[in-house]
Design a protein around this motif. Structure first.
Motif: not given
Length: 315
Positions: A138-142, A146-155
């Protein structure tokens, strides 16, 4: 005469040193020599007429001016990357490099089933994949790493857009010599007093699984939290306790059913939702949405036996 502007490379070096906090670490991350990095940082400071780092034997710490400029440097670098990506889109194809972050409890068990088809659809697109825990992703995306993140919720973050891809069941497993192994289906009350295992805190479904165990009266072995799905599975095989494992992991990794038993629990259904996420202001957000839809199609087609469910559809 206009003042010369820093180069993109200088900004990359500035950001890398700010993150690594040592010249050795930053030079290693950039695959350059320390003298080259030092010279470029010195040239940038001379150009800006500002000291950006406090140097010491232990490393390099940002000055107040450096801290103030760091976010702007990240935004500038992000805009330059977006400029080249957008130009590639407008030229008739998708090219360049996208930095994709994935959770370690998802990436290894999903990406092998979709990457070759993604490459077939977008042949000029290159994906740089990084595995990290959800909070770091999350921090790297914000912050633009990173450009995209493929991740489980909660996010959730006000600067982030998410597109739901699919829901993945979490299945209860036990060792083959456990008394439940041949039952196939349990009652919720059967877990009362049973020894159970979880992943360590920091993984997306840690709280969900722990709350389920507590509601069922199971005995959570907090001193034996797994550092990975493989570690959790091995502890189950050794008879240390039962655990919930994601169905994609079971589908992809468990090829010896004699070592582990997969169980259902009447009245108990756990799952996690996976999303593709990107920054709301990204110039490529339209393309990212197309990528999300393609991933959903590929998962549906390539992983029909994994027991997944999709938004607006049954399993």
């Amino acid at each position: 005469m206009p003042t010369p502007a820093p180069t993109i490379r200088q900004l990359e070096y500035f950001i890398a040193l700010a993150e690594a906090k040592t010249f050795r670490g930053a030079a290693s991350a950039l695959s350059i020599s320390q003298p080259t990095l030092s010279a470029q940082i010195y040239s940038l400071e001379q150009l800006l007429k500002l000291p950006l780092f406090e140097r010491s034997r232990s490393g390099a710490m940002l000055t107040p001016a450096g801290r103030d400029l760091l976010d702007t440097a990240r935004q500038t670098l992000e805009q330059m990357r977006a400029f080249t990506d957008r130009a590639s889109l407008l030229s008739g194809g998708v090219g360049g490099l996208l930095r994709l972050g994935v959770s370690p409890t998802l990436g290894p068990y999903l990406l092998p089933h979709i990457l070759s088809d993604l490459h077939r659809q977008y042949g000029e697109l290159k994906l740089y994949v990084r595995e990290k825990k959800p909070k770091t992703l999350e921090l790297d995306l914000v912050e633009g790493r990173l450009d995209l993140v493929l991740i489980p919720l909660p996010f959730q973050h006000p600067q982030i857009t998410t597109e739901v891809l699919f829901d993945e069941p979490l299945k209860l497993v036990c060792s083959r010599d456990h008394s439940f192994a041949d039952q196939g289906r349990l009652q919720a009350s059967d877990l009362h007093g049973q020894n159970v295992l979880t992943l360590e805190a920091g993984y997306s479904h840690y709280q969900q699984v722990r709350q389920c165990y507590e509601a069922l009266g199971a005995n959570i072995l907090r001193d034996y939290e797994g550092t990975s799905l493989d570690a959790l599975r091995q502890m189950v095989v050794m008879g240390m306790g039962m655990a919930f494992l994601p169905s994609l992991y079971i589908y992809s990794e468990i090829h010896r059913p004699e070592s582990i038993a997969v169980l259902d629990i009447d009245g108990v259904s756990l799952s996690r939702s996976h999303v593709l996420a990107w920054r709301k202001n990204s110039p490529n957000r339209g393309f990212y949405l197309r990528v999300a839809k393609l991933i959903r199609q590929l998962v549906r087609h390539n992983l029909t036996e994994a027991g997944l469910a999709f938004p607006g559809h049954g399993s």
